[in-house]
Design a protein around this motif. Sequence first.
Motif, PDB file in Angstrom:
ATOM      1  N   GLY A  37       0.820  -1.214   0.000  1.00 26.75           N
ATOM      2  CA  GLY A  37       0.000   0.000   0.000  1.00 26.75           C
ATOM      3  C   GLY A  37       0.847   1.254   0.000  1.00 26.75           C
ATOM      4  O   GLY A  37       0.515   2.241  -0.658  1.00 26.75           O
ATOM      5  N   GLY A  38       1.948   1.227   0.729  1.00 25.19           N
ATOM      6  CA  GLY A  38       2.857   2.375   0.750  1.00 25.19           C
ATOM      7  C   GLY A  38       3.482   2.631  -0.605  1.00 25.19           C
ATOM      8  O   GLY A  38       3.585   3.774  -1.058  1.00 25.19           O
ATOM      9  N   ALA A  39       3.892   1.560  -1.269  1.00 31.29           N
ATOM     10  CA  ALA A  39       4.502   1.709  -2.595  1.00 31.29           C
ATOM     11  C   ALA A  39       3.491   2.212  -3.623  1.00 31.29           C
ATOM     12  O   ALA A  39       3.782   3.132  -4.398  1.00 31.29           O
ATOM     13  N   ILE A  40       2.304   1.639  -3.595  1.00 31.69           N
ATOM     14  CA  ILE A  40       1.269   2.070  -4.545  1.00 31.69           C
ATOM     15  C   ILE A  40       0.846   3.504  -4.232  1.00 31.69           C
ATOM     16  O   ILE A  40       0.654   4.318  -5.137  1.00 31.69           O
ATOM     17  N   GLY A  41       0.709   3.830  -2.957  1.00 34.56           N
ATOM     18  CA  GLY A  41       0.341   5.185  -2.568  1.00 34.56           C
ATOM     19  C   GLY A  41       1.370   6.211  -3.006  1.00 34.56           C
ATOM     20  O   GLY A  41       1.019   7.316  -3.426  1.00 34.56           O
ATOM     21  N   ALA A  42       2.653   5.852  -2.923  1.00 33.46           N
ATOM     22  CA  ALA A  42       3.705   6.770  -3.365  1.00 33.46           C
ATOM     23  C   ALA A  42       3.626   7.015  -4.871  1.00 33.46           C
ATOM     24  O   ALA A  42       3.771   8.153  -5.331  1.00 33.46           O
ATOM     25  N   MET A  43       3.353   5.962  -5.627  1.00 35.26           N
ATOM     26  CA  MET A  43       3.231   6.129  -7.078  1.00 35.26           C
ATOM     27  C   MET A  43       2.012   6.974  -7.433  1.00 35.26           C
ATOM     28  O   MET A  43       2.083   7.834  -8.306  1.00 35.26           O
ATOM     29  N   VAL A  44       0.911   6.748  -6.722  1.00 36.22           N
ATOM     30  CA  VAL A  44      -0.294   7.545  -6.973  1.00 36.22           C
ATOM     31  C   VAL A  44      -0.047   9.005  -6.597  1.00 36.22           C
ATOM     32  O   VAL A  44      -0.433   9.920  -7.319  1.00 36.22           O
ATOM     33  N   GLY A  45       0.621   9.235  -5.480  1.00 37.27           N
ATOM     34  CA  GLY A  45       0.918  10.603  -5.054  1.00 37.27           C
ATOM     35  C   GLY A  45       1.800  11.340  -6.047  1.00 37.27           C
ATOM     36  O   GLY A  45       1.558  12.507  -6.360  1.00 37.27           O
ATOM     37  N   ALA A  46       2.814  10.670  -6.563  1.00 30.00           N
ATOM     38  CA  ALA A  46       3.692  11.298  -7.552  1.00 30.00           C
ATOM     39  C   ALA A  46       2.936  11.593  -8.841  1.00 30.00           C
ATOM     40  O   ALA A  46       3.135  12.642  -9.462  1.00 30.00           O
ATOM     41  N   THR A  47       2.042  10.694  -9.223  1.00 30.07           N
ATOM     42  CA  THR A  47       1.241  10.910 -10.430  1.00 30.07           C
ATOM     43  C   THR A  47       0.302  12.090 -10.250  1.00 30.07           C
ATOM     44  O   THR A  47       0.141  12.914 -11.157  1.00 30.07           O
ATOM     45  N   VAL A  48      -0.313  12.182  -9.085  1.00 32.04           N
ATOM     46  CA  VAL A  48      -1.210  13.309  -8.799  1.00 32.04           C
ATOM     47  C   VAL A  48      -0.433  14.621  -8.844  1.00 32.04           C
ATOM     48  O   VAL A  48      -0.915  15.620  -9.381  1.00 32.04           O
ATOM     49  N   ALA A  49       0.772  14.631  -8.296  1.00 29.00           N
ATOM     50  CA  ALA A  49       1.589  15.848  -8.310  1.00 29.00           C
ATOM     51  C   ALA A  49       1.923  16.262  -9.740  1.00 29.00           C
ATOM     52  O   ALA A  49       1.856  17.445 -10.081  1.00 29.00           O
ATOM     53  N   ASP A  50       2.272  15.293 -10.594  1.00 22.63           N
ATOM     54  CA  ASP A  50       2.567  15.607 -11.995  1.00 22.63           C
ATOM     55  C   ASP A  50       1.335  16.128 -12.712  1.00 22.63           C
ATOM     56  O   ASP A  50       1.406  17.082 -13.476  1.00 22.63           O
ATOM     57  N   THR A  51       0.196  15.495 -12.457  1.00 25.70           N
ATOM     58  CA  THR A  51      -1.048  15.915 -13.095  1.00 25.70           C
ATOM     59  C   THR A  51      -1.443  17.303 -12.636  1.00 25.70           C
ATOM     60  O   THR A  51      -1.852  18.146 -13.434  1.00 25.70           O
ATOM     61  N   ARG A  52      -1.296  17.558 -11.357  1.00 25.13           N
ATOM     62  CA  ARG A  52      -1.637  18.871 -10.822  1.00 25.13           C
ATOM     63  C   ARG A  52      -0.723  19.942 -11.411  1.00 25.13           C
ATOM     64  O   ARG A  52      -1.163  21.034 -11.758  1.00 25.13           O
ATOM     65  N   ASP A  53       0.562  19.633 -11.497  1.00 25.02           N
ATOM     66  CA  ASP A  53       1.519  20.580 -12.059  1.00 25.02           C
ATOM     67  C   ASP A  53       1.186  20.883 -13.517  1.00 25.02           C
ATOM     68  O   ASP A  53       1.215  22.031 -13.947  1.00 25.02           O
ATOM     69  N   THR A  54       0.824  19.855 -14.272  1.00 23.48           N
ATOM     70  CA  THR A  54       0.469  20.040 -15.673  1.00 23.48           C
ATOM     71  C   THR A  54      -0.790  20.888 -15.803  1.00 23.48           C
ATOM     72  O   THR A  54      -0.854  21.790 -16.633  1.00 23.48           O
ATOM     73  N   ALA A  55      -1.783  20.600 -14.972  1.00 27.89           N
ATOM     74  CA  ALA A  55      -3.031  21.360 -15.024  1.00 27.89           C
ATOM     75  C   ALA A  55      -2.805  22.812 -14.612  1.00 27.89           C
ATOM     76  O   ALA A  55      -3.354  23.738 -15.227  1.00 27.89           O
ATOM     77  N   THR A  56      -1.986  23.036 -13.602  1.00 26.28           N
ATOM     78  CA  THR A  56      -1.694  24.392 -13.156  1.00 26.28           C
ATOM     79  C   THR A  56      -0.972  25.172 -14.249  1.00 26.28           C
ATOM     80  O   THR A  56      -1.294  26.334 -14.504  1.00 26.28           O
TER      81      THR A  56
END
Length: 77
Positions: A37-56
């Motif tokens: 769960g920690g590994a998957i959560g880290a990958m999801v968090g990094a993806t969300v950060a990239d998506t947010r940065d792109t949208a911003t």
Amino acid sequence: MKSRIKRVLLRARYAAIGAAVGAAIGSVFSRNAASTGGAIGAMVGATVADTRDTATTFLEEATETDLNPLSDGDAEN
């Protein structure tokens, strides 16, 4: 350079938060699930950060451009 460091730190922060949440949820089931769960959560968090940065970035570019009307000045006549 400052922009790049800011982006990297934002991604690391989101990855850490995602890992914590994933590990907390996984720990309800077992130790192995907490690790996964920690590994998957880290990958999801990094993806969300990239998506947010792109949208911003997209929104900032859209607000900076001059939005012209669709017609070529027909409204003036």
